[in-house]
Scaffold this active site. Structure first.
Site, PDB file in Angstrom:
ATOM      1  N   ASN A  43       8.417  -7.794   1.403  1.00  0.00           N
ATOM      2  CA  ASN A  43       7.180  -7.020   1.362  1.00  0.00           C
ATOM      3  C   ASN A  43       7.286  -5.866   2.348  1.00  0.00           C
ATOM      4  OD1 ASN A  43       6.394  -9.302  -0.076  1.00  0.00           O
ATOM      5  ND2 ASN A  43       4.337  -9.258   0.758  1.00  0.00           N
ATOM      6  N   HIS A  77       0.861  -1.184   0.000  1.00  0.00           N
ATOM      7  CA  HIS A  77       0.000   0.000   0.000  1.00  0.00           C
ATOM      8  C   HIS A  77       0.893   1.228   0.000  1.00  0.00           C
ATOM      9  CE1 HIS A  77      -3.508  -2.446   0.910  1.00  0.00           C
ATOM     10  NE2 HIS A  77      -2.758  -3.062   1.793  1.00  0.00           N
ATOM     11  N   ALA A 132       2.879  -5.445  12.829  1.00  0.00           N
ATOM     12  CA  ALA A 132       2.462  -4.049  12.772  1.00  0.00           C
ATOM     13  C   ALA A 132       2.894  -3.297  14.024  1.00  0.00           C
ATOM     14  CB  ALA A 132       0.946  -3.968  12.610  1.00  0.00           C
TER      15      ALA A 132
END
Length: 188
Positions: free
Chosen positions: A103, A86, A149
């Site tokens: 990633n 994103h 995260a």
């Protein structure tokens, strides 16, 4: 077509790079990560070969940096099959080294540290960096690792590991008055 560009396209599910597919990435399909990495790869390719083409791609890269919120230096060493999931808020220092098939999610920062681990990160192969993950200093993230995260990494992570953020600490004290100013008050 350049093998690094082809590997990035393959990570996005495009097996064969044709002129039409290249055109569609730039003009038809909204894929900021792939568009940015294609120009990034071309900028690196012509850095020492052709100064005129290098400056052309460098200026294009700078405009995409502002448009998509990617601050990835053209000096960064990035392996094959890089995937940006994103767009927005990605910052990668120019001395960072990133391996193959990595990633990067939105909000990731890979930066220097001036403390005891002075230097830039090394991210090995097959590493996933979750949203808002931060890696600071001369640390190595081993192969096949996952950084969860909102996790801050300041020490080496061995291969084949997953690192997650610790449990939230709840302080039972209202500190909102220090952060919320000029409150709207509804008049009756």
């Amino acid at each position: 077509m350049d093998s690094l560009i082809t590997s990035d396209f393959q990570r996005h599910g495009i097996k064969k790079v044709t002129l039409f597919k290249l055109f569609s990435v730039f003009f038809l399909l909204p894929n900021p990560g792939l568009k940015y990495m294609t120009i990034f790869r071309l900028c690196q390719k012509y850095r020492t070969k052709n100064k005129l083409l290098f400056y052309f791609y460098f200026l294009w890269l700078r405009s995409l940096k502002v448009k998509y919120g990617f601050d990835i230096s053209y000096r960064t060493k990035i392996g094959a099959g890089f995937y940006i999931g994103h767009f927005g808020g990605i910052v990668i220092h120019g001395d960072t080294i990133i391996g193959n098939n990595c990633n990067i999610s939105q909000g990731v920062t890979l930066g220097v540290s001036n403390s005891k681990n002075q230097g830039s990160p090394i991210i090995e192969d097959n590493v996933f960096l979750g949203p808002n993950a931060c890696v600071f200093g001369n640390v190595k993230i081993g192969n096949n690792s996952v950084i969860g995260a909102n996790t801050v990494i300041t020490e080496n992570v061995p291969s084949n590991c997953t690192v997650v953020n610790q449990k939230n600490n709840v302080i039972e004290k209202d500190l909102s008055e220090y952060y919320i100013h000029n409150k709207f008050v509804k008049e009756d």
